[in-house]
Scaffold this active site. Structure first.
Site, PDB file in Angstrom:
ATOM      1  N   LYS A  22      -6.648 -16.158   2.235  1.00 56.53           N
ATOM      2  CA  LYS A  22      -7.923 -15.423   2.340  1.00 56.53           C
ATOM      3  C   LYS A  22      -9.090 -16.398   2.448  1.00 56.53           C
ATOM      4  CE  LYS A  22      -6.441 -11.194   2.078  1.00 56.53           C
ATOM      5  NZ  LYS A  22      -5.469 -10.790   1.085  1.00 56.53           N
ATOM      6  N   LYS A  77       4.039  -9.890   8.803  1.00 54.67           N
ATOM      7  CA  LYS A  77       4.279  -8.593   8.157  1.00 54.67           C
ATOM      8  C   LYS A  77       3.358  -7.516   8.730  1.00 54.67           C
ATOM      9  CE  LYS A  77       0.913  -8.745   4.473  1.00 54.67           C
ATOM     10  NZ  LYS A  77       0.476  -8.192   3.241  1.00 54.67           N
ATOM     11  N   LYS A  79      -2.706  -4.006   7.359  1.00 57.59           N
ATOM     12  CA  LYS A  79      -3.910  -3.394   7.940  1.00 57.59           C
ATOM     13  C   LYS A  79      -4.749  -4.421   8.680  1.00 57.59           C
ATOM     14  CE  LYS A  79      -3.669  -0.686   4.190  1.00 57.59           C
ATOM     15  NZ  LYS A  79      -4.042  -0.597   2.802  1.00 57.59           N
TER      16      LYS A  79
HETATM   17  P1  TYM Z   1      -1.518  -3.872  -1.047  1.00 55.47           P
HETATM   18  O1  TYM Z   1      -2.542  -2.817  -1.207  1.00 55.47           O
HETATM   19  O2  TYM Z   1      -1.768  -4.945  -0.050  1.00 55.47           O
HETATM   20  O3  TYM Z   1      -0.128  -3.232  -0.711  1.00 55.47           O
HETATM   21  C1  TYM Z   1       0.403  -2.209  -1.528  1.00 55.47           C
HETATM   22  C2  TYM Z   1       1.898  -2.351  -1.637  1.00 55.47           C
HETATM   23  O4  TYM Z   1       2.501  -2.311  -0.352  1.00 55.47           O
HETATM   24  C3  TYM Z   1       3.359  -3.435  -0.182  1.00 55.47           C
HETATM   25  N1  TYM Z   1       3.322  -3.874   1.221  1.00 55.47           N
HETATM   26  C4  TYM Z   1       4.423  -4.152   1.929  1.00 55.47           C
HETATM   27  N2  TYM Z   1       5.731  -4.123   1.607  1.00 55.47           N
HETATM   28  C5  TYM Z   1       6.620  -4.431   2.573  1.00 55.47           C
HETATM   29  N3  TYM Z   1       6.261  -4.773   3.838  1.00 55.47           N
HETATM   30  C6  TYM Z   1       4.959  -4.824   4.208  1.00 55.47           C
HETATM   31  N4  TYM Z   1       4.618  -5.132   5.455  1.00 55.47           N
HETATM   32  C7  TYM Z   1       3.965  -4.509   3.233  1.00 55.47           C
HETATM   33  N5  TYM Z   1       2.605  -4.445   3.250  1.00 55.47           N
HETATM   34  C8  TYM Z   1       2.230  -4.060   1.999  1.00 55.47           C
HETATM   35  C9  TYM Z   1       2.770  -4.504  -1.094  1.00 55.47           C
HETATM   36  O5  TYM Z   1       3.760  -5.463  -1.439  1.00 55.47           O
HETATM   37  C10 TYM Z   1       2.334  -3.681  -2.279  1.00 55.47           C
HETATM   38  O6  TYM Z   1       3.441  -3.463  -3.130  1.00 55.47           O
HETATM   39  N6  TYM Z   1      -2.381  -6.650  -5.086  1.00 55.47           N
HETATM   40  C11 TYM Z   1      -1.713  -5.469  -4.600  1.00 55.47           C
HETATM   41  C12 TYM Z   1      -2.164  -4.194  -5.301  1.00 55.47           C
HETATM   42  C13 TYM Z   1      -1.985  -4.257  -6.767  1.00 55.47           C
HETATM   43  C14 TYM Z   1      -0.760  -4.141  -7.481  1.00 55.47           C
HETATM   44  C15 TYM Z   1      -1.095  -4.294  -8.860  1.00 55.47           C
HETATM   45  C16 TYM Z   1       0.566  -3.916  -7.094  1.00 55.47           C
HETATM   46  C17 TYM Z   1      -2.970  -4.455  -7.663  1.00 55.47           C
HETATM   47  N7  TYM Z   1      -2.440  -4.492  -8.920  1.00 55.47           N
HETATM   48  C18 TYM Z   1      -0.119  -4.243  -9.839  1.00 55.47           C
HETATM   49  C19 TYM Z   1       1.541  -3.861  -8.094  1.00 55.47           C
HETATM   50  C20 TYM Z   1       1.184  -4.030  -9.442  1.00 55.47           C
HETATM   51  C21 TYM Z   1      -2.021  -5.334  -3.133  1.00 55.47           C
HETATM   52  O7  TYM Z   1      -2.975  -5.853  -2.639  1.00 55.47           O
HETATM   53  O8  TYM Z   1      -1.176  -4.511  -2.467  1.00 55.47           O
END
Ligand code: TYM
Length: 331
Positions: free
Chosen positions: A111, A195, A198
């Site tokens: 980032k 991957k 968005k």
């Molecule tokens: P975020 O919002 O980017 O994504 C949410 C969840 O989706 C999964 N994910 C994917 N899994 C497989 N393939 C992909 N292409 C893919 N894109 C997204 C992410 O692994 C995630 O599980 N920091 C986290 C949000 C968060 C969180 C937490 C998650 C905040 N606190 C505590 C678990 C526990 C995030 O930005 O996810």
């Protein structure tokens, strides 16, 4: 009963990666585990979202989650910013997180490289806030995709460090929930690289119309076909197979693996049609439910109000314990 927790940032509509990384496992766990599901709106602030769209995004993700089958009667569904205990525990844990380890986090470096003008403190301590989300309910399992693996590892480090520092065995070591396999899942994009995400602009969204899904899959990058028997697939083809493995039956996957391994030509069109059809089978029921849920603002409000009460009960208990362990005492 084991505790499971999952979170998602409200930065737009959910895509197939979110569904396979963080939702699908959840749907089947709701009876067996004590499940917490939340929307990580504080996490989304690192990119300074427009105040006019923040609530719309939170409400959109909430509706999509419910449309996927999360059930507020079985799971605790809440918005991160309605749980002030999280902010306090985050402050306390920040005192035990070190600059060196935070600066080395892959997501931070990525980032910071992408947006050198916005390397804020929240971005640096993002893993501490995520650890707080998990530790505030002392979760056993966290369903996440591969991209969150390092954050989970850091959560275990913070938890172990805290236990060691204060001579307690308070925090459990949370495990990434694994989708029945030895590896965390990574749904790739349709553009032959990395991957699905968005910000990468390579997503199939859960709310995409069937025609849109077909168009996106049809437009996915491919090569000229296998150059012989049992060759290694290039990234763009391996990506299509990765999505196929998630959405299709093992028989379908085997059929197309066979075509590749035998070095046959001219079947990518059929692969893409099958892939689109199987994606639509997954997304259609979600899309069909969304409108009713989205328009039922009373249901949405009741869900997060009740969720916040349940989540705060568990969070305030943890915080009381942590305050005591750290030496805060009432006068
Ligand atoms: P975020 O919002 O980017 O994504 C949410 C969840 O989706 C999964 N994910 C994917 N899994 C497989 N393939 C992909 N292409 C893919 N894109 C997204 C992410 O692994 C995630 O599980 N920091 C986290 C949000 C968060 C969180 C937490 C998650 C905040 N606190 C505590 C678990 C526990 C995030 O930005 O996810």
């Amino acid at each position: 009963m084991k505790t499971v927790l999952s979170g998602i940032r409200p930065t737009g509509s959910l895509h197939l990666g979110n569904y396979y990384g963080a939702i699908i496992n959840f749907i089947n766990m709701q009876e067996k585990y004590n499940c917490y599901f939340f929307i990580a709106d504080w996490h989304s602030l690192t990119t300074h979202p427009d105040p006019k769209t923040l609530h719309v995004n939170v409400s959109g993700v909430l509706s999509e989650y419910l449309a996927c089958g999360l059930d507020p009667k079985k799971s605790t569904i809440y918005i991160q910013s309605s749980i002030p205990e999280i902010a306090e525990l985050y402050l306390l844990l920040n005192m035990h997180a070190y600059l060196g380890e935070l600066e080395k986090t892959v997501s931070f470096k990525e980032k910071a490289r992408q947006n050198p003008q916005n390397i804020n403190a929240g971005l640096l301590t993002y893993p501490v806030l995520m650890a707080t989300d998990i530790l505030i309910h002392n979760a056993d399992f966290v369903p996440v995709g591969k991209d969150q693996e390092q954050h989970l590892e850091m959560t275990r480090n913070f938890a172990a460090r805290f236990n060691h520092k204060y001579g307690v065995e308070y925090f459990k070591m949370p495990a990434a929930y694994i989708h029945g396999e030895d590896e965390l899942i990574k749904i790739p994009g349709l553009d032959g690289s990395g991957k699905m995400g968005k910000s990468e602009g390579n997503c199939v969204y859960l709310l995409d119309e069937p025609k849109t899904v077909e168009k996106k899959v049809k437009g996915a990058l491919t090569d000229n076909g296998p150059e012989g028997e049992n060759t290694q697939k290039p990234d763009c083809i391996e990506n299509l197979f990765s999505i196929l493995r998630a959405v299709s039956t093992p028989e379908v996957v085997k059929h197309y693996e066979g075509l590749w391994d035998r070095g046959e030509q001219r079947w990518y069109g059929s692969l893409k049609s099958q892939l689109a059809e199987d994606i639509i089978k997954v997304t259609n029921p979600i899309r069909e439910r969304i409108n009713d849920i989205r328009n039922d603002t009373k249901y949405l409000a009741r869900t997060v109000e009740e969720g916040a009460v349940k989540a705060r009960e568990s969070a305030s208990k943890t915080l009381r314990d942590i305050r005591e362990i750290m030496g805060f005492k009432p006068f």
